[in-house]
Design a protein around this motif. Structure first.
Motif, PDB file in Angstrom:
ATOM      1  N   UNK A 277       3.925  -6.668 -10.905  1.00 43.03           N
ATOM      2  CA  UNK A 277       5.309  -7.145 -11.043  1.00 43.03           C
ATOM      3  C   UNK A 277       6.019  -7.190  -9.690  1.00 43.03           C
ATOM      4  N   UNK A 278       6.931  -8.112  -9.558  1.00 42.69           N
ATOM      5  CA  UNK A 278       7.648  -8.311  -8.294  1.00 42.69           C
ATOM      6  C   UNK A 278       8.415  -7.061  -7.884  1.00 42.69           C
ATOM      7  N   UNK A 279       9.057  -6.364  -8.851  1.00 46.50           N
ATOM      8  CA  UNK A 279       9.835  -5.176  -8.483  1.00 46.50           C
ATOM      9  C   UNK A 279       8.928  -4.040  -8.008  1.00 46.50           C
ATOM     10  N   UNK A 280       7.726  -3.911  -8.597  1.00 48.46           N
ATOM     11  CA  UNK A 280       6.775  -2.888  -8.153  1.00 48.46           C
ATOM     12  C   UNK A 280       6.280  -3.216  -6.741  1.00 48.46           C
ATOM     13  N   UNK A 281       6.018  -4.497  -6.502  1.00 47.04           N
ATOM     14  CA  UNK A 281       5.560  -4.922  -5.168  1.00 47.04           C
ATOM     15  C   UNK A 281       6.653  -4.691  -4.127  1.00 47.04           C
ATOM     16  N   UNK A 282       7.890  -4.998  -4.484  1.00 49.25           N
ATOM     17  CA  UNK A 282       9.012  -4.785  -3.561  1.00 49.25           C
ATOM     18  C   UNK A 282       9.153  -3.293  -3.225  1.00 49.25           C
ATOM     19  N   UNK A 283       8.983  -2.442  -4.213  1.00 47.47           N
ATOM     20  CA  UNK A 283       9.051  -1.000  -3.972  1.00 47.47           C
ATOM     21  C   UNK A 283       7.884  -0.543  -3.094  1.00 47.47           C
ATOM     22  N   UNK A 284       6.724  -1.119  -3.317  1.00 45.44           N
ATOM     23  CA  UNK A 284       5.573  -0.793  -2.470  1.00 45.44           C
ATOM     24  C   UNK A 284       5.861  -1.172  -1.016  1.00 45.44           C
ATOM     25  N   UNK A 285       6.429  -2.363  -0.798  1.00 46.95           N
ATOM     26  CA  UNK A 285       6.756  -2.796   0.567  1.00 46.95           C
ATOM     27  C   UNK A 285       7.766  -1.857   1.224  1.00 46.95           C
ATOM     28  N   UNK A 286       8.757  -1.440   0.467  1.00 45.31           N
ATOM     29  CA  UNK A 286       9.740  -0.506   1.017  1.00 45.31           C
ATOM     30  C   UNK A 286       9.084   0.839   1.327  1.00 45.31           C
ATOM     31  N   UNK A 287       8.225   1.287   0.427  1.00 48.39           N
ATOM     32  CA  UNK A 287       7.504   2.547   0.642  1.00 48.39           C
ATOM     33  C   UNK A 287       6.603   2.433   1.878  1.00 48.39           C
ATOM     34  N   UNK A 288       5.928   1.295   2.010  1.00 47.66           N
ATOM     35  CA  UNK A 288       5.061   1.041   3.158  1.00 47.66           C
ATOM     36  C   UNK A 288       5.844   1.138   4.465  1.00 47.66           C
ATOM     37  N   UNK A 289       7.030   0.568   4.472  1.00 52.98           N
ATOM     38  CA  UNK A 289       7.819   0.479   5.701  1.00 52.98           C
ATOM     39  C   UNK A 289       8.362   1.822   6.186  1.00 52.98           C
ATOM     40  N   UNK A 290       8.248   2.871   5.362  1.00 51.47           N
ATOM     41  CA  UNK A 290       8.629   4.204   5.832  1.00 51.47           C
ATOM     42  C   UNK A 290       7.558   4.806   6.748  1.00 51.47           C
ATOM     43  N   UNK A 291       6.426   4.131   6.880  1.00 50.69           N
ATOM     44  CA  UNK A 291       5.393   4.572   7.815  1.00 50.69           C
ATOM     45  C   UNK A 291       4.420   5.556   7.222  1.00 50.69           C
ATOM     46  N   UNK A 292       3.444   5.984   8.019  1.00 53.70           N
ATOM     47  CA  UNK A 292       2.371   6.857   7.520  1.00 53.70           C
ATOM     48  C   UNK A 292       2.848   8.200   6.976  1.00 53.70           C
ATOM     49  N   UNK A 293       4.012   8.655   7.366  1.00 50.48           N
ATOM     50  CA  UNK A 293       4.511   9.949   6.859  1.00 50.48           C
ATOM     51  C   UNK A 293       5.439   9.746   5.660  1.00 50.48           C
ATOM     52  N   UNK A 294       5.325   8.593   5.014  1.00 51.01           N
ATOM     53  CA  UNK A 294       6.195   8.246   3.878  1.00 51.01           C
ATOM     54  C   UNK A 294       6.109   9.277   2.755  1.00 51.01           C
ATOM     55  N   UNK A 295       7.210   9.436   2.053  1.00 47.05           N
ATOM     56  CA  UNK A 295       7.295  10.356   0.915  1.00 47.05           C
ATOM     57  C   UNK A 295       7.834   9.583  -0.290  1.00 47.05           C
ATOM     58  N   UNK A 296       7.304   9.861  -1.479  1.00 50.01           N
ATOM     59  CA  UNK A 296       7.811   9.185  -2.674  1.00 50.01           C
ATOM     60  C   UNK A 296       9.280   9.506  -2.895  1.00 50.01           C
ATOM     61  N   UNK A 297       9.669  10.737  -2.610  1.00 47.03           N
ATOM     62  CA  UNK A 297      11.075  11.116  -2.812  1.00 47.03           C
ATOM     63  C   UNK A 297      11.997  10.278  -1.918  1.00 47.03           C
TER      64      UNK A 297
END
Length: 160
Positions: free
Chosen positions: A11-31
């Motif tokens: 879904x587009x909204x899941x993909x958009x969230x993945x892109x935002x999560x990706x952009x936080x970098x390798x130390x990204x956190x789900x929170x």
């Protein structure tokens, strides 16, 4: 990895969230991403599991690290080439200077010999070998310096 594609049934909204999560970098956190997108952390974790975010992000991060490493290596190679070129130019300048001094020394010996012959004075033979030896050593040094510069030129050609 330059592209980061949406899965065919994602879904587009899941993909958009993945892109935002990706952009936080390798130390990204789900929170961190959950706060940013305004959903619960558990929702993101479910989507991450369902759409294989961990593996996709690991591939993405690995590709980005590879690109950064290649760029750094290329920059280091370019810096090395520049240092070699500078060294080569300095060696050629030194070779010319030493060669010029050797030529001047030989001209001085020639002038001295000419002067001695014109005045009819006998040349002190013990002086001539040391002056000639110094001139020859200077010429040899100039040739060695120039040979070093030529060797660097060949190395630069190999690096290109």
């Amino acid at each position: 990895m330059n592209s980061f594609l949406q899965l065919s049934d994602e879904p587009a909204d899941a993909y958009e969230q993945l892109l935002l999560h990706r952009d936080f970098g390798p130390s990204r956190q789900f929170s961190q991403t959950a706060d940013f997108v305004g959903c619960s952390e558990s929702t993101l974790r479910r989507r991450a599991e369902q759409w294989n975010w961990v593996e996709r992000l690991a591939d993405y991060d690995s590709g980005m690290l590879q690109q950064a490493s290649e760029a750094r290596t290329e920059a280091e190679l370019e810096r090395y080439k520049n240092q070699l070129e500078t060294f080569r130019q300095e060696q050629l300048t030194r070779a010319r200077m030493v060669g010029d001094r050797a030529e001047e020394l030989l001209q001085m010996v020639e002038s001295s010999l000419q002067h001695h012959f014109e005045t009819g004075n006998m040349l002190q033979l013990r002086e001539l070998p040391s002056v000639m030896s110094a001139a020859c050593k200077a010429l040899e040094g100039a040739m060695n310096i120039e040979a070093t510069a030529i060797g660097v030129s060949e190395l630069l050609k190999e690096l290109d």
